[in-house]
Design a protein around this motif. Sequence first.
Motif, PDB file in Angstrom:
ATOM      1  N   ASN A   1      -5.155  -0.557  -0.996  1.00  0.00           N
ATOM      2  CA  ASN A   1      -4.175  -0.751  -2.063  1.00  0.00           C
ATOM      3  C   ASN A   1      -4.864  -0.821  -3.419  1.00  0.00           C
ATOM      4  OD1 ASN A   1      -1.725  -1.138  -3.248  1.00  0.00           O
ATOM      5  ND2 ASN A   1      -1.321  -3.121  -2.344  1.00  0.00           N
ATOM      6  N   VAL A   2      -6.019  -1.509  -3.466  1.00  0.00           N
ATOM      7  CA  VAL A   2      -6.788  -1.585  -4.711  1.00  0.00           C
ATOM      8  C   VAL A   2      -7.212  -0.188  -5.162  1.00  0.00           C
ATOM      9  CG1 VAL A   2      -8.926  -2.425  -5.730  1.00  0.00           C
ATOM     10  CG2 VAL A   2      -7.593  -3.931  -4.246  1.00  0.00           C
ATOM     11  N   VAL A   3      -7.636   0.618  -4.191  1.00  0.00           N
ATOM     12  CA  VAL A   3      -8.032   2.000  -4.518  1.00  0.00           C
ATOM     13  C   VAL A   3      -6.821   2.811  -4.981  1.00  0.00           C
ATOM     14  CG1 VAL A   3      -8.970   4.142  -3.556  1.00  0.00           C
ATOM     15  CG2 VAL A   3      -9.958   1.927  -2.898  1.00  0.00           C
ATOM     16  N   ALA A   4      -5.677   2.613  -4.286  1.00  0.00           N
ATOM     17  CA  ALA A   4      -4.470   3.376  -4.630  1.00  0.00           C
ATOM     18  C   ALA A   4      -3.973   3.051  -6.038  1.00  0.00           C
ATOM     19  CB  ALA A   4      -3.369   3.088  -3.605  1.00  0.00           C
ATOM     20  N   LEU A   5      -4.188   1.814  -6.487  1.00  0.00           N
ATOM     21  CA  LEU A   5      -3.726   1.438  -7.831  1.00  0.00           C
ATOM     22  C   LEU A   5      -4.482   2.190  -8.921  1.00  0.00           C
ATOM     23  CD1 LEU A   5      -3.129  -2.432  -7.845  1.00  0.00           C
ATOM     24  CD2 LEU A   5      -1.461  -0.597  -8.048  1.00  0.00           C
ATOM     25  N   LYS A   6      -5.636   2.720  -8.573  1.00  0.00           N
ATOM     26  CA  LYS A   6      -6.462   3.401  -9.566  1.00  0.00           C
ATOM     27  C   LYS A   6      -5.718   4.567 -10.210  1.00  0.00           C
ATOM     28  CE  LYS A   6     -11.130   5.255 -10.149  1.00  0.00           C
ATOM     29  NZ  LYS A   6     -12.379   5.624  -9.447  1.00  0.00           N
ATOM     30  N   LYS A   7      -4.862   5.244  -9.424  1.00  0.00           N
ATOM     31  CA  LYS A   7      -4.173   6.421  -9.970  1.00  0.00           C
ATOM     32  C   LYS A   7      -3.069   6.032 -10.951  1.00  0.00           C
ATOM     33  CE  LYS A   7      -0.592   7.099  -6.469  1.00  0.00           C
ATOM     34  NZ  LYS A   7       0.001   8.063  -5.536  1.00  0.00           N
ATOM     35  N   HIS A   8      -2.679   4.727 -10.945  1.00  0.00           N
ATOM     36  CA  HIS A   8      -1.650   4.285 -11.881  1.00  0.00           C
ATOM     37  C   HIS A   8      -2.243   3.689 -13.160  1.00  0.00           C
ATOM     38  CE1 HIS A   8       1.347   5.062  -8.871  1.00  0.00           C
ATOM     39  NE2 HIS A   8       0.737   4.260  -8.010  1.00  0.00           N
ATOM     40  N   ARG A   9      -3.567   3.469 -13.158  1.00  0.00           N
ATOM     41  CA  ARG A   9      -4.203   2.880 -14.334  1.00  0.00           C
ATOM     42  C   ARG A   9      -4.552   4.013 -15.291  1.00  0.00           C
ATOM     43  NH1 ARG A   9      -8.021  -2.113 -13.706  1.00  0.00           N
ATOM     44  NH2 ARG A   9      -6.986  -3.212 -15.392  1.00  0.00           N
TER      45      ARG A   9
ATOM     46  N   LEU B   1       0.833  -1.212   0.000  1.00  0.00           N
ATOM     47  CA  LEU B   1       0.000   0.000   0.000  1.00  0.00           C
ATOM     48  C   LEU B   1       0.868   1.263   0.000  1.00  0.00           C
ATOM     49  CD1 LEU B   1      -2.617   1.649   0.397  1.00  0.00           C
ATOM     50  CD2 LEU B   1      -2.406   1.219   2.853  1.00  0.00           C
ATOM     51  N   LEU B   2       1.839   1.317   0.919  1.00  0.00           N
ATOM     52  CA  LEU B   2       2.660   2.526   1.021  1.00  0.00           C
ATOM     53  C   LEU B   2       3.585   2.699  -0.175  1.00  0.00           C
ATOM     54  CD1 LEU B   2       3.502   2.576   4.842  1.00  0.00           C
ATOM     55  CD2 LEU B   2       1.737   3.825   3.598  1.00  0.00           C
ATOM     56  N   SER B   3       3.926   1.593  -0.841  1.00  0.00           N
ATOM     57  CA  SER B   3       4.798   1.710  -2.016  1.00  0.00           C
ATOM     58  C   SER B   3       4.129   2.505  -3.138  1.00  0.00           C
ATOM     59  CB  SER B   3       5.194   0.323  -2.529  1.00  0.00           C
ATOM     60  OG  SER B   3       4.088  -0.319  -3.138  1.00  0.00           O
ATOM     61  N   ALA B   4       2.798   2.549  -3.111  1.00  0.00           N
ATOM     62  CA  ALA B   4       2.073   3.321  -4.125  1.00  0.00           C
ATOM     63  C   ALA B   4       2.327   4.822  -3.985  1.00  0.00           C
ATOM     64  CB  ALA B   4       0.575   3.034  -4.027  1.00  0.00           C
ATOM     65  N   TYR B   5       2.820   5.222  -2.790  1.00  0.00           N
ATOM     66  CA  TYR B   5       3.046   6.653  -2.549  1.00  0.00           C
ATOM     67  C   TYR B   5       4.543   6.993  -2.533  1.00  0.00           C
ATOM     68  CZ  TYR B   5      -1.815   6.322  -1.291  1.00  0.00           C
ATOM     69  OH  TYR B   5      -3.162   6.085  -1.323  1.00  0.00           O
ATOM     70  N   ALA B   6       5.370   6.051  -2.992  1.00  0.00           N
ATOM     71  CA  ALA B   6       6.819   6.290  -3.068  1.00  0.00           C
ATOM     72  C   ALA B   6       7.247   6.300  -4.530  1.00  0.00           C
ATOM     73  CB  ALA B   6       7.573   5.196  -2.306  1.00  0.00           C
TER      74      ALA B   6
END
Length: 338
Positions: free
Chosen positions: A328-336, A244-249
């Motif tokens: 984490n599923v929600v955070a991945l949305k910004k990378h799609r 989860l936190l890796s999505a913000y690094a």
Amino acid sequence: MRIVSIIKRIILQFKMDKRSLALLFIAPLFVLTLLWVVLDMKAYEPVIAITDAPDAVQNILEEEDANIKVMGDQEARAALQNNTIDAHLSWGKKQPELTMEGSDPTASKAVQQLFSQVSRQLNPRALDMDIHFLHGSSDLQLFDNIGPVLIGFFVFFFVFLLSGVSFLRERTQGTLERLLATPLRRFEIVVGYMGGFGVFIIIQSIIIVLYSVYVLRMYMAGSIISVLCITFLLAIAAQSLGTLLSAYAKNEFQMIQFVPIVIVPQVFFSGIFHTEQVGWINAIGKIMPLTYGGDALKEIMLRGQGLHSVLTDILVLLGFSLVFILLNVVALKKHRKL
């Protein structure tokens, strides 16, 4: 001039990286403050239940400012079993009997020092007590007491770092972006990655537990299978938090910056230190997964309890993992991008 140019470039680079600057200047102060709060507390004051004790003994205990509770024999036994008191002094027979909870060497030592003072004041007729331990023994060392929490901490720390950096690398190398461009759902991607990393997590947990118990001879009163179950749950929570936190690094360096903020505080609030005297510290510990993992491991390894006795800890760890996975599923949305 070339050296000056390099210096200017590094300074400008740090100036643009606000997170690194915060880590450099604020994180050490944050960790030092936590150390000050935990290590500057008063010496541990044991809670002692007394049953049918003579007035002279009770008066001396009160003069020593001991934290005593007058209880019946059955009530005191139940309190010892629930770990809400540290010792029970019973005077039901002619000879006094002291039963200590025993799983915490710090508490046992504090009880023994207190009764040593009481004995000196009762001279020349010193206290001659039968001493028993509900858990552990007089040989239990500090490492045996904090060992279960250390097992949980090292599993949590390395899994957090491994999963976070690995997931971040998948993103920076473009692999994750290509996966997101396929019909795969974000939930499937997260669970797939967790399953892949999970194989190594299981192996790592088994190695750490077996080494601690059979090589370091860490005290073990319960089932090693139960210990492995708790470490797996703790590792899943760490893995889901790390991804989860890796999505913000943006890079590995920024991922490591989460360690002093997210991992280090858990060391102080997860049961290694006696923080019961300060309510707000205990409140902080309630929002940290390692608190529940450490508590469950202590119950199993030191007090010989089964998984059914730590069901609350298990449910909380599962809850943490579920929340982190959903976030984490929600955070991945910004990378799609598609």
